[in-house]
Design a protein around this motif. Structure first.
Motif, PDB file in Angstrom:
ATOM      1  N   GLU A 182      13.447 -24.011 -22.417  1.00 50.32           N
ATOM      2  CA  GLU A 182      13.672 -23.262 -23.633  1.00 50.32           C
ATOM      3  C   GLU A 182      13.124 -21.858 -23.464  1.00 50.32           C
ATOM      4  O   GLU A 182      12.103 -21.676 -22.808  1.00 50.32           O
ATOM      5  CB  GLU A 182      12.920 -23.938 -24.793  1.00 50.32           C
ATOM      6  CG  GLU A 182      13.828 -24.509 -25.834  1.00 50.32           C
ATOM      7  CD  GLU A 182      13.043 -25.093 -26.978  1.00 50.32           C
ATOM      8  OE1 GLU A 182      12.295 -24.356 -27.638  1.00 50.32           O
ATOM      9  OE2 GLU A 182      13.189 -26.292 -27.197  1.00 50.32           O
ATOM     10  N   PRO A 183      13.773 -20.852 -24.033  1.00 50.03           N
ATOM     11  CA  PRO A 183      13.202 -19.511 -23.963  1.00 50.03           C
ATOM     12  C   PRO A 183      11.818 -19.484 -24.610  1.00 50.03           C
ATOM     13  O   PRO A 183      11.582 -20.128 -25.626  1.00 50.03           O
ATOM     14  CB  PRO A 183      14.184 -18.652 -24.769  1.00 50.03           C
ATOM     15  CG  PRO A 183      15.448 -19.441 -24.797  1.00 50.03           C
ATOM     16  CD  PRO A 183      15.059 -20.876 -24.700  1.00 50.03           C
ATOM     17  N   ARG A 184      10.900 -18.752 -23.966  1.00 42.74           N
ATOM     18  CA  ARG A 184       9.523 -18.705 -24.461  1.00 42.74           C
ATOM     19  C   ARG A 184       9.265 -17.428 -25.228  1.00 42.74           C
ATOM     20  O   ARG A 184       9.877 -16.397 -24.955  1.00 42.74           O
ATOM     21  CB  ARG A 184       8.550 -18.783 -23.289  1.00 42.74           C
ATOM     22  CG  ARG A 184       8.467 -20.179 -22.725  1.00 42.74           C
ATOM     23  CD  ARG A 184       7.516 -20.214 -21.578  1.00 42.74           C
ATOM     24  NE  ARG A 184       8.352 -20.533 -20.418  1.00 42.74           N
ATOM     25  CZ  ARG A 184       8.213 -20.032 -19.220  1.00 42.74           C
ATOM     26  NH1 ARG A 184       7.254 -19.202 -18.972  1.00 42.74           N
ATOM     27  NH2 ARG A 184       9.032 -20.354 -18.252  1.00 42.74           N
ATOM     28  N   ILE A 185       8.320 -17.507 -26.143  1.00 41.25           N
ATOM     29  CA  ILE A 185       7.884 -16.340 -26.898  1.00 41.25           C
ATOM     30  C   ILE A 185       6.834 -15.637 -26.057  1.00 41.25           C
ATOM     31  O   ILE A 185       5.813 -16.227 -25.701  1.00 41.25           O
ATOM     32  CB  ILE A 185       7.293 -16.758 -28.263  1.00 41.25           C
ATOM     33  CG1 ILE A 185       8.341 -17.521 -29.068  1.00 41.25           C
ATOM     34  CG2 ILE A 185       6.794 -15.549 -29.020  1.00 41.25           C
ATOM     35  CD1 ILE A 185       7.784 -18.226 -30.274  1.00 41.25           C
ATOM     36  N   GLU A 186       7.090 -14.377 -25.714  1.00 33.76           N
ATOM     37  CA  GLU A 186       6.170 -13.619 -24.868  1.00 33.76           C
ATOM     38  C   GLU A 186       5.238 -12.785 -25.746  1.00 33.76           C
ATOM     39  O   GLU A 186       5.404 -11.575 -25.882  1.00 33.76           O
ATOM     40  CB  GLU A 186       6.957 -12.713 -23.911  1.00 33.76           C
ATOM     41  CG  GLU A 186       7.862 -13.473 -22.974  1.00 33.76           C
ATOM     42  CD  GLU A 186       7.098 -14.325 -21.973  1.00 33.76           C
ATOM     43  OE1 GLU A 186       5.967 -13.954 -21.609  1.00 33.76           O
ATOM     44  OE2 GLU A 186       7.634 -15.365 -21.563  1.00 33.76           O
ATOM     45  N   VAL A 187       4.260 -13.447 -26.367  1.00 28.64           N
ATOM     46  CA  VAL A 187       3.296 -12.767 -27.226  1.00 28.64           C
ATOM     47  C   VAL A 187       1.900 -13.188 -26.793  1.00 28.64           C
ATOM     48  O   VAL A 187       1.653 -14.358 -26.507  1.00 28.64           O
ATOM     49  CB  VAL A 187       3.527 -13.144 -28.715  1.00 28.64           C
ATOM     50  CG1 VAL A 187       2.493 -12.506 -29.613  1.00 28.64           C
ATOM     51  CG2 VAL A 187       4.918 -12.733 -29.149  1.00 28.64           C
ATOM     52  N   ARG A 188       0.981 -12.231 -26.733  1.00 29.90           N
ATOM     53  CA  ARG A 188      -0.384 -12.550 -26.326  1.00 29.90           C
ATOM     54  C   ARG A 188      -1.269 -12.902 -27.518  1.00 29.90           C
ATOM     55  O   ARG A 188      -2.071 -13.810 -27.453  1.00 29.90           O
ATOM     56  CB  ARG A 188      -0.999 -11.360 -25.586  1.00 29.90           C
ATOM     57  CG  ARG A 188      -0.348 -11.116 -24.262  1.00 29.90           C
ATOM     58  CD  ARG A 188      -1.051 -10.020 -23.512  1.00 29.90           C
ATOM     59  NE  ARG A 188      -0.338  -9.755 -22.279  1.00 29.90           N
ATOM     60  CZ  ARG A 188      -0.228  -8.589 -21.707  1.00 29.90           C
ATOM     61  NH1 ARG A 188      -0.812  -7.545 -22.256  1.00 29.90           N
ATOM     62  NH2 ARG A 188       0.444  -8.441 -20.601  1.00 29.90           N
ATOM     63  N   ASN A 189      -1.140 -12.146 -28.587  1.00 34.07           N
ATOM     64  CA  ASN A 189      -2.008 -12.351 -29.750  1.00 34.07           C
ATOM     65  C   ASN A 189      -1.197 -12.835 -30.944  1.00 34.07           C
ATOM     66  O   ASN A 189      -0.421 -12.084 -31.523  1.00 34.07           O
ATOM     67  CB  ASN A 189      -2.715 -11.029 -30.117  1.00 34.07           C
ATOM     68  CG  ASN A 189      -3.588 -10.527 -28.993  1.00 34.07           C
ATOM     69  OD1 ASN A 189      -4.203 -11.312 -28.286  1.00 34.07           O
ATOM     70  ND2 ASN A 189      -3.615  -9.222 -28.811  1.00 34.07           N
ATOM     71  N   PHE A 190      -1.409 -14.101 -31.283  1.00 37.63           N
ATOM     72  CA  PHE A 190      -0.757 -14.655 -32.459  1.00 37.63           C
ATOM     73  C   PHE A 190      -1.676 -14.472 -33.658  1.00 37.63           C
ATOM     74  O   PHE A 190      -2.900 -14.597 -33.545  1.00 37.63           O
ATOM     75  CB  PHE A 190      -0.479 -16.150 -32.269  1.00 37.63           C
ATOM     76  CG  PHE A 190       0.608 -16.450 -31.271  1.00 37.63           C
ATOM     77  CD1 PHE A 190       1.932 -16.299 -31.629  1.00 37.63           C
ATOM     78  CD2 PHE A 190       0.305 -16.875 -29.990  1.00 37.63           C
ATOM     79  CE1 PHE A 190       2.944 -16.571 -30.716  1.00 37.63           C
ATOM     80  CE2 PHE A 190       1.304 -17.151 -29.072  1.00 37.63           C
ATOM     81  CZ  PHE A 190       2.633 -16.996 -29.437  1.00 37.63           C
ATOM     82  N   LEU A 191      -1.095 -14.205 -34.818  1.00 40.58           N
ATOM     83  CA  LEU A 191      -1.877 -14.196 -36.055  1.00 40.58           C
ATOM     84  C   LEU A 191      -2.229 -15.626 -36.429  1.00 40.58           C
ATOM     85  O   LEU A 191      -3.289 -15.878 -36.996  1.00 40.58           O
ATOM     86  CB  LEU A 191      -1.084 -13.523 -37.179  1.00 40.58           C
ATOM     87  CG  LEU A 191      -0.713 -12.049 -36.939  1.00 40.58           C
ATOM     88  CD1 LEU A 191       0.202 -11.556 -38.042  1.00 40.58           C
ATOM     89  CD2 LEU A 191      -1.967 -11.192 -36.852  1.00 40.58           C
ATOM     90  N   GLU A 192      -1.341 -16.536 -36.097  1.00 38.95           N
ATOM     91  CA  GLU A 192      -1.579 -17.975 -36.325  1.00 38.95           C
ATOM     92  C   GLU A 192      -0.907 -18.726 -35.183  1.00 38.95           C
ATOM     93  O   GLU A 192       0.263 -18.498 -34.887  1.00 38.95           O
ATOM     94  CB  GLU A 192      -0.988 -18.409 -37.659  1.00 38.95           C
ATOM     95  CG  GLU A 192      -1.236 -19.849 -38.013  1.00 38.95           C
ATOM     96  CD  GLU A 192      -2.703 -20.133 -38.321  1.00 38.95           C
ATOM     97  OE1 GLU A 192      -3.211 -21.125 -37.787  1.00 38.95           O
ATOM     98  OE2 GLU A 192      -3.308 -19.366 -39.075  1.00 38.95           O
ATOM     99  N   ASP A 193      -1.661 -19.603 -34.517  1.00 35.73           N
ATOM    100  CA  ASP A 193      -1.114 -20.393 -33.426  1.00 35.73           C
ATOM    101  C   ASP A 193      -1.610 -21.820 -33.591  1.00 35.73           C
ATOM    102  O   ASP A 193      -2.705 -22.161 -33.175  1.00 35.73           O
ATOM    103  CB  ASP A 193      -1.538 -19.821 -32.076  1.00 35.73           C
ATOM    104  CG  ASP A 193      -0.817 -20.484 -30.915  1.00 35.73           C
ATOM    105  OD1 ASP A 193       0.101 -21.290 -31.167  1.00 35.73           O
ATOM    106  OD2 ASP A 193      -1.162 -20.185 -29.758  1.00 35.73           O
TER     107      ASP A 193
END
Length: 167
Positions: free
Chosen positions: A106-117
């Motif tokens: 599946e395509p991945r979300i390329e984010v380092r800092n999530f506001l909520e994870d």
């Protein structure tokens, strides 16, 4: 049956050329040299193997493999109606519909800092675009009532983030 002919004057000679489409067209290059009357025609050479192999063809799009002598590549050709209000989104939807069976992951979300994870919910901000993004995952094996309740709880988590002004 009689064929109509058109008389064409070339230099001092008259040639009768038939009207209508020719029976055969030969693709190639016409070569001319300055200071010379010599003209040569090089017909285009046909390849032994096809240049493209269609992997999947669907209405409005084609996914195929380009086969070259040294390297190979893959291409995706998509068509969208010009009257669409958001043609880029329609193109992405068609691309996903055609390519989904061939995706390994599946395509991945390329984010380092999530506001909520947390499991089932990822929220992040795109500062340059001024966007708050959310990725919600809900198990489809649950009963519809539980799926709806889970979606409502995750949406309330997003509302908490918006109210806290973390972004």
């Amino acid at each position: 049956m009689t064929t109509k002919k058109k008389t064409i004057a070339t230099d001092d000679t008259f040639v009768n050329r038939p009207l209508g489409k020719p029976d055969e067209t030969v693709r190639g290059r016409l070569l001319k040299w300055n200071g010379s009357d010599y003209v040569a025609f090089e017909p285009q050479k046909s390849k032994d193997t096809p240049a493209r192999t269609v992997i999947k063809e669907q209405k409005g799009g084609t996914y195929y493999r380009n086969e070259g002598e040294n390297t190979n590549s893959y291409s995706l050709h998509l068509n969208v109606d010009g009257t669409e209000s958001d043609p880029a989104a329609v193109l992405l939807d068609k691309a996903l519909a055609i390519l989904k069976p061939y995706l390994k992951d599946e395509p991945r979300i390329e984010v380092r800092n999530f506001l909520e994870d947390m499991p089932g919910l990822q929220v992040w901000q795109r500062k340059k675009k001024g966007q708050l993004c959310a990725f919600i995952t809900i198990e489809t094996t649950l009963p519809k009532e539980q799926m709806s309740g889970r979606l409502f709880r995750l949406c309330s988590e997003i509302n908490k983030i918006i109210d806290s002004n973390k972004f």
